[in-house]
Design a protein around this motif. Structure first.
Motif, PDB file in Angstrom:
ATOM      1  N   ASN A  41       0.832  -1.215   0.000  1.00 19.17           N
ATOM      2  CA  ASN A  41       0.000   0.000   0.000  1.00 19.17           C
ATOM      3  C   ASN A  41       0.860   1.256   0.000  1.00 19.17           C
ATOM      4  OD1 ASN A  41       0.832  -0.730   2.664  1.00 19.17           O
ATOM      5  ND2 ASN A  41      -0.651   0.682   3.524  1.00 19.17           N
ATOM      6  N   ARG A  42       1.854   1.326  -0.887  1.00 15.98           N
ATOM      7  CA  ARG A  42       2.806   2.434  -0.865  1.00 15.98           C
ATOM      8  C   ARG A  42       2.140   3.794  -1.023  1.00 15.98           C
ATOM      9  NH1 ARG A  42       6.512   1.666  -6.208  1.00 15.98           N
ATOM     10  NH2 ARG A  42       7.689   3.281  -5.105  1.00 15.98           N
ATOM     11  N   ASP A  43       1.005   3.860  -1.707  1.00 10.26           N
ATOM     12  CA  ASP A  43       0.312   5.136  -1.918  1.00 10.26           C
ATOM     13  C   ASP A  43      -0.850   5.351  -0.953  1.00 10.26           C
ATOM     14  OD1 ASP A  43       1.878   6.021  -4.156  1.00 10.26           O
ATOM     15  OD2 ASP A  43       0.849   4.515  -5.370  1.00 10.26           O
ATOM     16  N   GLN A  44      -1.083   4.404  -0.055  1.00 12.35           N
ATOM     17  CA  GLN A  44      -2.190   4.524   0.898  1.00 12.35           C
ATOM     18  C   GLN A  44      -1.745   4.067   2.284  1.00 12.35           C
ATOM     19  OE1 GLN A  44      -6.036   2.912  -0.484  1.00 12.35           O
ATOM     20  NE2 GLN A  44      -5.149   2.735  -2.529  1.00 12.35           N
ATOM     21  N   PRO A  45      -0.859   4.829   2.952  1.00 12.54           N
ATOM     22  CA  PRO A  45      -0.448   4.444   4.306  1.00 12.54           C
ATOM     23  C   PRO A  45      -1.646   4.378   5.242  1.00 12.54           C
ATOM     24  CG  PRO A  45       0.943   6.205   3.431  1.00 12.54           C
ATOM     25  CD  PRO A  45      -0.213   6.069   2.502  1.00 12.54           C
ATOM     26  N   VAL A  46      -1.533   3.524   6.271  1.00 11.22           N
ATOM     27  CA  VAL A  46      -2.613   3.375   7.251  1.00 11.22           C
ATOM     28  C   VAL A  46      -2.113   3.826   8.618  1.00 11.22           C
ATOM     29  CG1 VAL A  46      -3.751   1.526   5.991  1.00 11.22           C
ATOM     30  CG2 VAL A  46      -1.959   0.965   7.645  1.00 11.22           C
ATOM     31  N   ARG A  47      -3.018   3.978   9.543  1.00 10.81           N
ATOM     32  CA  ARG A  47      -2.691   4.536  10.861  1.00 10.81           C
ATOM     33  C   ARG A  47      -2.687   3.456  11.944  1.00 10.81           C
ATOM     34  NH1 ARG A  47      -2.371   9.907  10.630  1.00 10.81           N
ATOM     35  NH2 ARG A  47      -3.315  10.974   8.847  1.00 10.81           N
ATOM     36  N   ILE A  48      -2.249   3.887  13.129  1.00 10.04           N
ATOM     37  CA  ILE A  48      -2.234   2.996  14.299  1.00 10.04           C
ATOM     38  C   ILE A  48      -3.621   2.389  14.508  1.00 10.04           C
ATOM     39  CG2 ILE A  48      -2.067   2.968  16.822  1.00 10.04           C
ATOM     40  CD1 ILE A  48       0.217   4.904  16.638  1.00 10.04           C
ATOM     41  N   GLY A  49      -3.630   1.122  14.823  1.00 13.54           N
ATOM     42  CA  GLY A  49      -4.899   0.434  15.040  1.00 13.54           C
ATOM     43  C   GLY A  49      -5.346  -0.364  13.840  1.00 13.54           C
ATOM     44  N   SER A  50      -4.727  -0.133  12.673  1.00  7.97           N
ATOM     45  CA  SER A  50      -5.054  -0.927  11.499  1.00  7.97           C
ATOM     46  C   SER A  50      -4.525  -2.346  11.672  1.00  7.97           C
ATOM     47  CB  SER A  50      -4.450  -0.299  10.239  1.00  7.97           C
ATOM     48  OG  SER A  50      -4.970   0.992  10.011  1.00  7.97           O
ATOM     49  N   THR A  51      -5.078  -3.284  10.933  1.00  5.20           N
ATOM     50  CA  THR A  51      -4.661  -4.680  11.044  1.00  5.20           C
ATOM     51  C   THR A  51      -4.389  -5.271   9.663  1.00  5.20           C
ATOM     52  OG1 THR A  51      -6.956  -5.473  10.968  1.00  5.20           O
ATOM     53  CG2 THR A  51      -5.989  -5.055  13.151  1.00  5.20           C
ATOM     54  N   ILE A  52      -3.497  -6.248   9.655  1.00  3.02           N
ATOM     55  CA  ILE A  52      -3.332  -7.130   8.500  1.00  3.02           C
ATOM     56  C   ILE A  52      -3.896  -8.479   8.919  1.00  3.02           C
ATOM     57  CG2 ILE A  52      -1.736  -8.274   6.919  1.00  3.02           C
ATOM     58  CD1 ILE A  52       0.253  -6.019   7.454  1.00  3.02           C
ATOM     59  N   GLY A  75     -11.215 -17.229   5.402  1.00  5.26           N
ATOM     60  CA  GLY A  75     -11.582 -17.521   4.019  1.00  5.26           C
ATOM     61  C   GLY A  75     -10.402 -17.467   3.058  1.00  5.26           C
ATOM     62  N   GLY A  76      -9.182 -17.222   3.595  1.00  4.21           N
ATOM     63  CA  GLY A  76      -8.000 -17.231   2.744  1.00  4.21           C
ATOM     64  C   GLY A  76      -7.704 -15.913   2.067  1.00  4.21           C
ATOM     65  N   ILE A  77      -8.245 -14.816   2.571  1.00  2.98           N
ATOM     66  CA  ILE A  77      -8.027 -13.492   1.995  1.00  2.98           C
ATOM     67  C   ILE A  77      -7.002 -12.740   2.841  1.00  2.98           C
ATOM     68  CG2 ILE A  77      -9.110 -11.250   1.524  1.00  2.98           C
ATOM     69  CD1 ILE A  77     -11.706 -12.776   0.954  1.00  2.98           C
ATOM     70  N   LEU A  78      -6.066 -12.047   2.191  1.00  4.12           N
ATOM     71  CA  LEU A  78      -5.079 -11.219   2.900  1.00  4.12           C
ATOM     72  C   LEU A  78      -5.501  -9.766   2.726  1.00  4.12           C
ATOM     73  CD1 LEU A  78      -2.407 -11.334   4.499  1.00  4.12           C
ATOM     74  CD2 LEU A  78      -1.201 -10.984   2.326  1.00  4.12           C
ATOM     75  N   VAL A  79      -5.820  -9.090   3.827  1.00  4.66           N
ATOM     76  CA  VAL A  79      -6.445  -7.777   3.756  1.00  4.66           C
ATOM     77  C   VAL A  79      -5.894  -6.860   4.846  1.00  4.66           C
ATOM     78  CG1 VAL A  79      -8.378  -8.546   5.195  1.00  4.66           C
ATOM     79  CG2 VAL A  79      -8.672  -6.551   3.709  1.00  4.66           C
ATOM     80  N   ILE A  80      -5.802  -5.554   4.517  1.00  4.66           N
ATOM     81  CA  ILE A  80      -5.472  -4.516   5.488  1.00  4.66           C
ATOM     82  C   ILE A  80      -6.776  -3.840   5.874  1.00  4.66           C
ATOM     83  CG2 ILE A  80      -4.092  -2.456   5.964  1.00  4.66           C
ATOM     84  CD1 ILE A  80      -2.365  -3.200   3.541  1.00  4.66           C
ATOM     85  N   ARG A  81      -7.052  -3.773   7.164  1.00  6.23           N
ATOM     86  CA  ARG A  81      -8.289  -3.132   7.633  1.00  6.23           C
ATOM     87  C   ARG A  81      -7.939  -1.908   8.470  1.00  6.23           C
ATOM     88  NH1 ARG A  81     -12.277  -6.774   6.420  1.00  6.23           N
ATOM     89  NH2 ARG A  81     -11.816  -9.011   6.615  1.00  6.23           N
ATOM     90  N   ASP A  82      -8.662  -0.811   8.238  1.00  6.87           N
ATOM     91  CA  ASP A  82      -8.445   0.375   9.056  1.00  6.87           C
ATOM     92  C   ASP A  82      -9.202   0.226  10.371  1.00  6.87           C
ATOM     93  OD1 ASP A  82     -11.076   0.802   8.418  1.00  6.87           O
ATOM     94  OD2 ASP A  82     -10.797   2.786   7.576  1.00  6.87           O
ATOM     95  N   PRO A  83      -8.895   1.067  11.362  1.00  5.04           N
ATOM     96  CA  PRO A  83      -9.531   0.901  12.685  1.00  5.04           C
ATOM     97  C   PRO A  83     -11.049   0.992  12.644  1.00  5.04           C
ATOM     98  CG  PRO A  83      -7.643   2.377  12.842  1.00  5.04           C
ATOM     99  CD  PRO A  83      -7.873   2.130  11.386  1.00  5.04           C
ATOM    100  N   GLN A  84     -11.589   1.765  11.708  1.00  6.48           N
ATOM    101  CA  GLN A  84     -13.041   1.905  11.629  1.00  6.48           C
ATOM    102  C   GLN A  84     -13.691   0.768  10.830  1.00  6.48           C
ATOM    103  OE1 GLN A  84     -10.932   4.611  10.981  1.00  6.48           O
ATOM    104  NE2 GLN A  84     -11.249   5.319  13.076  1.00  6.48           N
ATOM    105  N   GLY A  85     -12.869   0.008  10.116  1.00  9.93           N
ATOM    106  CA  GLY A  85     -13.400  -1.097   9.322  1.00  9.93           C
ATOM    107  C   GLY A  85     -14.181  -0.648   8.113  1.00  9.93           C
ATOM    108  N   THR A  86     -13.896   0.574   7.628  1.00  7.75           N
ATOM    109  CA  THR A  86     -14.678   1.118   6.510  1.00  7.75           C
ATOM    110  C   THR A  86     -13.887   1.220   5.212  1.00  7.75           C
ATOM    111  OG1 THR A  86     -14.082   3.365   7.181  1.00  7.75           O
ATOM    112  CG2 THR A  86     -16.137   2.461   8.065  1.00  7.75           C
ATOM    113  N   ASP A  87     -12.569   1.011   5.289  1.00  7.56           N
ATOM    114  CA  ASP A  87     -11.751   1.214   4.090  1.00  7.56           C
ATOM    115  C   ASP A  87     -10.717   0.097   3.978  1.00  7.56           C
ATOM    116  OD1 ASP A  87     -10.758   2.337   1.807  1.00  7.56           O
ATOM    117  OD2 ASP A  87      -9.534   3.836   2.827  1.00  7.56           O
ATOM    118  N   ASP A  88     -11.153  -1.083   3.619  1.00  7.45           N
ATOM    119  CA  ASP A  88     -10.273  -2.234   3.517  1.00  7.45           C
ATOM    120  C   ASP A  88      -9.408  -2.142   2.262  1.00  7.45           C
ATOM    121  OD1 ASP A  88     -11.410  -3.173   5.800  1.00  7.45           O
ATOM    122  OD2 ASP A  88     -12.696  -4.643   4.818  1.00  7.45           O
TER     123      ASP A  88
END
Length: 493
Positions: free
Chosen positions: A83-94, A99-112
């Motif tokens: 995500n070189r063009d979309q850094p995330v903030r503290i509290g985000s998760t990988i 289901g076998g999906i690799l995803v970055i989730r923001d703390p609010q869970g609104t912008d995966d």
């Protein structure tokens, strides 16, 4: 001190073992479904040797990239990012979901941010070669970071047809997509070019279809490989430090547009080359020859470390003082031929050993048998010309905007540049507030003009609507009464 009861000792031992198992899990070969990393908690998954880590790479403050880096060296050098063009903030998760999906989730869970959105992944692993992979239940790789490189390739990695490396925007302070790219072209030619879409400023001339750039894992050599073998050897075995296994290796395109191979000594100490990346090969010998390295109206000189240093031409200012590579903007109002006809509103500045090569594009004009005075006069008398370069008796008038400026390097030696610079009475403030004020005045004037035109248009529309309605009513009744007699209405045919 009284001895602890045996039951308490047993509980402490089990607790210690559980912590050890939790720590070892970060270095386990396989990462199971449902595993999660949390930004801000120094959370990552290590390769078995601990040489590489996958997780949240801290930029500045509370911003993070999901990526892979060299973990054992102080610099923690980043080699890949999702995500070189979309850094995330503290509290985000990988999360490697059930289901076998690799995803970055923001703390609010609104912008995966989906790294891998397939359905067949059964496990993940951070490998010792720096490749982060996902495998299915049969241990077949279904996704890997090596297949989507950013600015770096590692030993064992290949850049295939139509794949590219793209530089960072600004060194290690801004990892977003930059200006320069290394492209393994479809025809087998390996190219370095930039966003200005000029012809490539470096190429391998290996035009054989289905070629690849290979970073050999055993020899640590970079070469272009085609169907018949090695088409071009980029690095020489003699220049690599020994033993090879005592060093980390990478090849990166930097924010100055050079593609180079680097080594880092794994040992401790303060000897020569210790604690830093050393370049063993580079595609570009002189960084100032990289296309438009200093942007529009900037020019490049080499600093004391033989690195590119960008400056602005007289009468121009840096667009971004924190990033001189972005170029410069004029401090003056654009030239008017009528106002400049007398030549009283500008001066010609000379720059020794300077050049502005067009790299394949035609000059505005070329005048043979010129000297310094005649070339300066040609610039002065041409209101469409802002610069020229005298090159061994030829005066080359340059097209705007000026690019590829360089001074004091071998390729510009003996050349004389002429830059037309308006005098102070035509200069506008370079103050940002002044620019905004000027912009807002222009914008306000434009809005007023637009409003007036809109009002007039609306009035005309209403007028013509009523006229057309009247005409339409007259067309409906072809016979009208005139002095008591019926006549045919002339508007109806």
């Amino acid at each position: 001190m009284a001895a602890l009861p045996k039951c308490v000792l047993l509980q402490l031992l089990l607790l210690a073992l559980s912590f050890h198992a939790l720590d070892a899990q970060t270095q386990a070969p396989n990462i199971s479904l449902g595993s999660t990393l949390l930004a801000g908690k120094n959370s990552y998954w290590l390769s078995p040797s601990g040489d590489f880590a996958f997780g949240f790479y801290n930029l500045t403050g509370d911003l993070f990239l999901a990526g892979v880096w060299f973990h054992k060296i102080p610099q923690k050098t980043l080699v890949w990012s999702a995500n070189r063009d979309q850094p995330v903030r503290i509290g985000s998760t990988i999360e490697l979901t059930l289901g076998g999906i690799l995803v970055i989730r923001d703390p609010q869970g609104t912008d995966d941010f989906w790294i891998y959105n397939g359905t067949s992944a059964d496990s993940a692993s951070m490998q010792d070669d720096g490749n982060f992979v996902l495998r299915n239940s049969g241990s077949t790789v279904v996704w890997q970071s090596f297949s989507s490189p950013t600015d770096t390739i590692l030993p064992g990695q290949t850049l295939k047809k139509d794949q590219k490396l793209i530089s960072n925007f600004n060194g290690t302070t801004n990892y977003s997509t930059g200006r320069f790219e290394l492209l393994m072209q479809y025809d087998g030619n390996l190219l370095l070019n930039d966003e200005y879409a000029d012809p490539a400023y470096w190429y391998s001339a290996t035009q054989t279809p289905n070629s690849s750039l290979v970073f050999n894992k055993s020899s640590m050599l970079l070469y272009v490989f085609n169907n018949t073998g090695i088409a071009l050897l980029l690095t020489d075995d003699a220049i690599l430090p020994r033993p090879l296994g005592d060093y980390y290796h990478r090849a990166t395109i930097d924010d100055g547009g050079n593609f180079a191979q680097y080594t880092f000594w794994k040992g401790n100490g303060s000897g020569v080359g210790a604690g830093q990346w050393s370049m063993v090969w580079g595609a570009i010998e002189d960084p100032c020859t990289t296309n438009a390295i200093c942007g529009e109206y900037g020019y490049c000189v080499l600093d004391e470390n033989k690195k590119a240093s960008c400056h602005c031409l007289q009468g121009y200012s840096q667009i971004d003082p924190n990033n001189p590579f972005k170029g410069c903007y004029p401090d003056f109002v654009p030239q008017s031929c009528q106002e400049y006809a007398s030549g009283a509103n500008f001066e010609i500045v000379r720059m020794n050993d300077a050049d502005f090569p067009n790299n394949g594009f035609a000059d505005l004009a070329r005048i043979n048998n010129s000297d310094a005075d005649s070339c300066e006069k040609a610039v002065s008398e041409d209101c469409f010309c802002m610069a020229a370069v005298l090159e061994f008796g030829m005066c080359r008038k340059k097209r705007m905007p000026l690019l590829n400026g360089r001074q004091g390097i071998p390729s510009s030696s003996g050349r004389l540049a002429f830059i037309k610079v308006p005098l102070s009475n035509r200069t506008i403030s370079s103050d940002v507030h002044g620019k905004k004020e000027h912009h807002y005045r222009a914008l306000g004037a434009g809005l007023i003009t637009t409003s007036i035109l809109a009002f007039l248009f609306a009035a005309l529309t209403i007028y013509y609507y009523h006229v057309s309605q009247k005409l339409r009513s007259m067309k409906i009744s072809p016979n009208v009464m005139v002095n008591g007699s019926a006549v045919t209405q002339g508007l109806v045919h």
